[in-house]
Design a protein around this motif. Structure first.
Motif, PDB file in Angstrom:
ATOM      1  N   PRO A  60       0.806  -1.227   0.000  1.00 33.46           N
ATOM      2  CA  PRO A  60       0.000   0.000   0.000  1.00 33.46           C
ATOM      3  C   PRO A  60       0.838   1.277   0.000  1.00 33.46           C
ATOM      4  CG  PRO A  60      -0.088  -1.054   2.149  1.00 33.46           C
ATOM      5  CD  PRO A  60       0.680  -1.971   1.251  1.00 33.46           C
ATOM      6  N   ALA A  61       2.110   1.178   0.375  1.00 33.33           N
ATOM      7  CA  ALA A  61       2.984   2.354   0.366  1.00 33.33           C
ATOM      8  C   ALA A  61       4.419   1.902   0.110  1.00 33.33           C
ATOM      9  CB  ALA A  61       2.895   3.097   1.688  1.00 33.33           C
ATOM     10  N   ILE A  62       4.937   2.268  -1.043  1.00 27.47           N
ATOM     11  CA  ILE A  62       6.342   1.985  -1.342  1.00 27.47           C
ATOM     12  C   ILE A  62       7.196   2.801  -0.383  1.00 27.47           C
ATOM     13  CG2 ILE A  62       8.146   2.245  -3.100  1.00 27.47           C
ATOM     14  CD1 ILE A  62       6.038   1.684  -5.213  1.00 27.47           C
ATOM     15  N   SER A  63       8.316   2.265   0.048  1.00 27.68           N
ATOM     16  CA  SER A  63       9.176   2.958   1.011  1.00 27.68           C
ATOM     17  C   SER A  63       9.554   4.352   0.508  1.00 27.68           C
ATOM     18  CB  SER A  63      10.442   2.148   1.265  1.00 27.68           C
ATOM     19  OG  SER A  63      11.268   2.163   0.123  1.00 27.68           O
ATOM     20  N   ALA A  64       9.829   5.245   1.434  1.00 26.70           N
ATOM     21  CA  ALA A  64      10.204   6.615   1.079  1.00 26.70           C
ATOM     22  C   ALA A  64      11.426   6.638   0.167  1.00 26.70           C
ATOM     23  CB  ALA A  64      10.462   7.433   2.348  1.00 26.70           C
ATOM     24  N   ALA A  65      12.355   5.715   0.380  1.00 26.23           N
ATOM     25  CA  ALA A  65      13.572   5.667  -0.440  1.00 26.23           C
ATOM     26  C   ALA A  65      13.291   5.263  -1.885  1.00 26.23           C
ATOM     27  CB  ALA A  65      14.578   4.697   0.180  1.00 26.23           C
TER      28      ALA A  65
END
Length: 165
Positions: free
Chosen positions: A147-152
């Protein structure tokens, strides 16, 4: 009657609702078809001579297998599978080393869903470069909903690689 649905590619933001609807219809058709499949198979097989039944069953099973998708990848613009679909690919499990560049929506993916059918040896990888080169951002051999790809790695996907054994 068997109906085969082709693979679909979404690279245009204004077609998202139509393509998402097509995907939902395909999944609904596949799940409902399985419920009726055994009854139809039994009816068809009981109508032919006994010596031909085994060959007929294998032929019908092979044809039915081509109706369902062995794998699906859906990438979304925003987190939590929102903001519209920026890429959709599906296949029958016979693909070996498929690489797809995300051209129109390059570097805009923030969430994704990867589905691989039971007993299907398919895997995927996301890369930050075109041509499935550069840094590998994500990969999996099993089903995976992110649901959310990592910030990096957020908004960095440029290509998708799929391989089936």
């Amino acid at each position: 009657m068997l109906i085969k649905f082709p693979s679909v590619s979404i690279l245009h933001p204004h077609r998202n609702s139509v393509e998402q609807l097509s995907s939902k219809v395909l999944k609904h058709f596949t799940l409902n078809s399985i419920n009726h499949f055994y009854g139809i198979l039994h009816h068809l097989v009981s109508q032919i001579p006994i010596e031909m039944q085994l060959t007929t069953v294998f032929t019908i099973l092979a044809a039915a297998a081509s109706v369902t998708s062995a794998w699906e990848f859906t990438g979304y613009r925003d987190q939590s599978y929102k903001g519209g679909v920026i890429i959709y690919r599906s296949g029958n499990g016979l693909v070996n080393n498929l690489c797809v560049d995300i051209i129109t929506n390059d570097n805009k993916m923030s969430s994704f869903k990867w589905y691989r059918g039971i007993n299907i040896g398919c895997s995927f990888k996301l890369f930050n470069g075109h041509g499935c080169k550069g840094t590998k951002l994500a990969s999996s051999t099993g089903n995976w909903n992110v649901p959310a790809i990592s910030a990096a790695n957020n908004d960095k996907a440029s290509s998708l690689w799929v391989d089936c054994l």
